[in-house]
Every structure is written in C-alpha cells, then in structure tokens.
Motif scaffolding. Sequence first.
Motif, PDB file in Angstrom:
ATOM      1  N   THR A 212       0.810  -1.206   0.000  1.00 36.61           N
ATOM      2  CA  THR A 212       0.000   0.000   0.000  1.00 36.61           C
ATOM      3  C   THR A 212       0.850   1.266   0.000  1.00 36.61           C
ATOM      4  N   CYS A 213       2.050   1.211   0.506  1.00 36.51           N
ATOM      5  CA  CYS A 213       2.918   2.380   0.685  1.00 36.51           C
ATOM      6  C   CYS A 213       3.133   3.140  -0.621  1.00 36.51           C
ATOM      7  N   TYR A 214       2.878   4.454  -0.597  1.00 30.88           N
ATOM      8  CA  TYR A 214       3.041   5.277  -1.790  1.00 30.88           C
ATOM      9  C   TYR A 214       4.490   5.346  -2.271  1.00 30.88           C
ATOM     10  N   LEU A 215       5.445   5.159  -1.357  1.00 32.44           N
ATOM     11  CA  LEU A 215       6.853   5.250  -1.732  1.00 32.44           C
ATOM     12  C   LEU A 215       7.423   3.914  -2.199  1.00 32.44           C
ATOM     13  N   GLY A 216       6.627   2.870  -2.150  1.00 34.13           N
ATOM     14  CA  GLY A 216       7.097   1.565  -2.613  1.00 34.13           C
ATOM     15  C   GLY A 216       8.090   0.903  -1.685  1.00 34.13           C
ATOM     16  N   ASP A 217       8.061   1.251  -0.401  1.00 36.18           N
ATOM     17  CA  ASP A 217       9.030   0.737   0.573  1.00 36.18           C
ATOM     18  C   ASP A 217       8.689  -0.702   0.963  1.00 36.18           C
ATOM     19  N   ARG A 218       9.583  -1.646   0.610  1.00 31.25           N
ATOM     20  CA  ARG A 218       9.441  -3.040   1.033  1.00 31.25           C
ATOM     21  C   ARG A 218      10.573  -3.452   1.973  1.00 31.25           C
ATOM     22  N   GLU A 219      11.283  -2.488   2.530  1.00 28.43           N
ATOM     23  CA  GLU A 219      12.375  -2.782   3.450  1.00 28.43           C
ATOM     24  C   GLU A 219      11.945  -2.759   4.904  1.00 28.43           C
ATOM     25  N   HIS A 220      11.019  -1.879   5.243  1.00 31.69           N
ATOM     26  CA  HIS A 220      10.611  -1.711   6.637  1.00 31.69           C
ATOM     27  C   HIS A 220       9.342  -2.518   6.914  1.00 31.69           C
ATOM     28  N   ARG A 221       9.454  -3.472   7.831  1.00 30.56           N
ATOM     29  CA  ARG A 221       8.328  -4.355   8.180  1.00 30.56           C
ATOM     30  C   ARG A 221       7.723  -3.902   9.494  1.00 30.56           C
ATOM     31  N   HIS A 222       6.434  -3.641   9.494  1.00 32.92           N
ATOM     32  CA  HIS A 222       5.686  -3.241  10.679  1.00 32.92           C
ATOM     33  C   HIS A 222       4.679  -4.344  11.006  1.00 32.92           C
ATOM     34  N   VAL A 223       3.988  -4.229  12.110  1.00 35.96           N
ATOM     35  CA  VAL A 223       3.005  -5.254  12.464  1.00 35.96           C
ATOM     36  C   VAL A 223       1.877  -5.310  11.445  1.00 35.96           C
ATOM     37  N   TRP A 224       1.640  -4.216  10.733  1.00 38.45           N
ATOM     38  CA  TRP A 224       0.568  -4.144   9.752  1.00 38.45           C
ATOM     39  C   TRP A 224       1.046  -4.400   8.330  1.00 38.45           C
ATOM     40  N   GLY A 225       2.355  -4.604   8.147  1.00 43.39           N
ATOM     41  CA  GLY A 225       2.880  -4.887   6.818  1.00 43.39           C
ATOM     42  C   GLY A 225       4.084  -4.035   6.484  1.00 43.39           C
ATOM     43  N   TYR A 226       4.461  -4.002   5.215  1.00 43.56           N
ATOM     44  CA  TYR A 226       5.635  -3.271   4.761  1.00 43.56           C
ATOM     45  C   TYR A 226       5.269  -1.851   4.347  1.00 43.56           C
ATOM     46  N   GLY A 227       6.200  -0.923   4.578  1.00 42.49           N
ATOM     47  CA  GLY A 227       5.974   0.450   4.139  1.00 42.49           C
ATOM     48  C   GLY A 227       6.881   1.424   4.857  1.00 42.49           C
ATOM     49  N   CYS A 228       6.899   2.657   4.350  1.00 42.41           N
ATOM     50  CA  CYS A 228       7.745   3.688   4.944  1.00 42.41           C
ATOM     51  C   CYS A 228       7.253   4.087   6.323  1.00 42.41           C
ATOM     52  N   GLY A 229       5.955   3.949   6.558  1.00 38.66           N
ATOM     53  CA  GLY A 229       5.392   4.274   7.864  1.00 38.66           C
ATOM     54  C   GLY A 229       4.979   5.720   8.022  1.00 38.66           C
ATOM     55  N   VAL A 230       5.308   6.578   7.038  1.00 38.43           N
ATOM     56  CA  VAL A 230       5.018   8.007   7.197  1.00 38.43           C
ATOM     57  C   VAL A 230       4.158   8.590   6.076  1.00 38.43           C
ATOM     58  N   CYS A 231       4.043   7.904   4.946  1.00 36.11           N
ATOM     59  CA  CYS A 231       3.205   8.440   3.864  1.00 36.11           C
ATOM     60  C   CYS A 231       1.729   8.295   4.262  1.00 36.11           C
ATOM     61  N   PRO A 232       0.825   9.011   3.600  1.00 38.14           N
ATOM     62  CA  PRO A 232      -0.594   8.936   3.970  1.00 38.14           C
ATOM     63  C   PRO A 232      -1.163   7.519   3.931  1.00 38.14           C
ATOM     64  N   ALA A 233      -0.736   6.711   2.958  1.00 36.08           N
ATOM     65  CA  ALA A 233      -1.262   5.349   2.857  1.00 36.08           C
ATOM     66  C   ALA A 233      -0.819   4.497   4.036  1.00 36.08           C
ATOM     67  N   CYS A 234       0.440   4.634   4.437  1.00 33.43           N
ATOM     68  CA  CYS A 234       0.944   3.865   5.575  1.00 33.43           C
ATOM     69  C   CYS A 234       0.275   4.298   6.872  1.00 33.43           C
ATOM     70  N   GLU A 235       0.110   5.597   7.043  1.00 30.82           N
ATOM     71  CA  GLU A 235      -0.523   6.100   8.265  1.00 30.82           C
ATOM     72  C   GLU A 235      -1.949   5.584   8.387  1.00 30.82           C
ATOM     73  N   LEU A 236      -2.657   5.583   7.280  1.00 35.51           N
ATOM     74  CA  LEU A 236      -4.041   5.098   7.279  1.00 35.51           C
ATOM     75  C   LEU A 236      -4.099   3.609   7.582  1.00 35.51           C
ATOM     76  N   ARG A 237      -3.205   2.851   6.972  1.00 33.72           N
ATOM     77  CA  ARG A 237      -3.183   1.402   7.190  1.00 33.72           C
ATOM     78  C   ARG A 237      -2.814   1.077   8.632  1.00 33.72           C
ATOM     79  N   ALA A 238      -1.826   1.782   9.174  1.00 31.96           N
ATOM     80  CA  ALA A 238      -1.401   1.547  10.559  1.00 31.96           C
ATOM     81  C   ALA A 238      -2.513   1.902  11.545  1.00 31.96           C
ATOM     82  N   ARG A 239      -3.185   3.003  11.312  1.00 27.53           N
ATOM     83  CA  ARG A 239      -4.268   3.415  12.194  1.00 27.53           C
ATOM     84  C   ARG A 239      -5.416   2.408  12.152  1.00 27.53           C
ATOM     85  N   GLY A 240      -5.701   1.899  10.968  1.00 29.23           N
ATOM     86  CA  GLY A 240      -6.742   0.884  10.852  1.00 29.23           C
ATOM     87  C   GLY A 240      -6.371  -0.396  11.572  1.00 29.23           C
ATOM     88  N   TRP A 241      -5.105  -0.795  11.466  1.00 23.21           N
ATOM     89  CA  TRP A 241      -4.639  -1.996  12.157  1.00 23.21           C
ATOM     90  C   TRP A 241      -4.800  -1.854  13.665  1.00 23.21           C
TER      91      TRP A 241
END
Length: 247
Positions: A212-241
């Motif tokens: 989902t990450c807008y920046l295409g980050d597949r290096e950083h793994r979070h409990v909700w999945g891969y992503g930069c953690g700071v773009c709008p898509a990551c923030e939304l996904r993390a908040r939903g998780w």
Amino acid sequence: MPPRSVAPHHTSALVLFSGGQDSTTCLAQALARYPRVETLGFDYGQRHSVEMTARLNVLREIRERFPAWSPRLGEDHVLDLAVLGKVSETSLTRDKAFEMEASGLPNTFVPGRNLLFLTLAAALAYRRGIQVIVTGVCETDFSGYPDCRDDTMKALQVALSLGMDHRFLIDTPLMWIDKAATWQLAHDVGAASGVADGGKQLVDLIVEHTHTCYLGDREHRHVWGYGCGVCPACELRARGWAGFVAR
C-alpha cells in the motif's frame, strides 16, 4: 460480517486489483460470492510500482491457501496506462513530496484515474461477459478524492451501462467502512472460507504480501505490513490496524 448474498444473475465479477490491502479484501469477498472472478491491474507509471509484483504474489498465495477459491479465480489482466502518468503531475507519478494543494486535495490525487480505470474495466468486462465490476474505493477513509465518492460510482454505473448497452453493477464493498472495519471484513471472509483458521490466514496474507505504501518501501516491516510508515497510505493502514487489534 459474513459475505452478502448475491442475486442469482450475478455470477461473474471483475475485480480492480492493485495488490494492496483494500483490493485484496475486495478480491477475497468476490471469491466468496461469485462463481467466476477475474482480476485487472493497471501500470500507469506509479512510484509504488512494486505493487505490480505484490499483486502476483497475492494471487499465488490466495490460490495456495484457499483451495476452494482457486477454481473460481480466473484470468488476470494488466493494462499499460503510461499515458495517465504522462498527463498527471502528482506525487504518485512524479518525484514530489506529499503535500496539500490549493484545491484542498492532496497531491496524491491523480485526476481521472478511477474514471479511466472503471471505463476500461467495463470495456474488458463487456468483452469477457462479466456483469459485476468490483472496486475498493471508499468514502469513509479517503483523502477527499472526488472519484472515490459513492455519487461518482453511481453516475459511472449508469453512464457505462447506457454507453455499452450492458447492465453493469459497480460493487463497492468498502464504501462506508473504515480501515479497521476493512481488516475485520478480511478476517470474517477468510473465517467463512472453510479453511482452518481462515480469518487469521487471510489477515496474515494481507500483512505479508500486499503493498500500500506510496513510496514503494518493502524494506521496513511493521506489524501491519511493509511500508515507509510516514506516507498517507501507511498512516491510514497503521491506524486501521490499531483499531482492528483493539476490538
């Protein structure tokens, strides 16, 4: 919630499938509802083009983990829409920082994207004899994109049905639910699949394989999945998780 019942004449669906959380949830629900399901992806020069690989991984995992769905999962289609990237000056198609525009919309908005996606999906569905087009647009957890609104979807359904003389149904399963409820929907659809611990299986698949990450980050793994953690898509996904696991 369990999958909704389907009118008998709706036997086939084309899912707009990016390989992200939302479209994967929509795909799973479609496989639970329709005897025949095909998928459609678009390559439009998006910065997060890693999703084009992710979507293939998701399709493979669904076939392997949910054998009852596998016979229903038909052909996967990909359309090259490079022209959309050429006419769009947005942070999804250019190396630009994420910011709000004077219009009040974020610069992640790609003008005409969903209008074009659905028009081409309808043309493909027409040729393939498919009645239902499934898309993961949402008016609850969205950034104000006008082409994600329910009114837009209803207007497109009418226009495409009239223009092709073919009665399409544009199905928007996520339209009125937030990201926490989207995680829950995936769990519930997986749980009803007949696979042992299917709810957890589908949620784990989404965490590990969707993108989902807008920046295409597949290096950083979070409990909700891969992503930069700071773009709008990551923030939304993390908040939903967070909302999902707190239920």
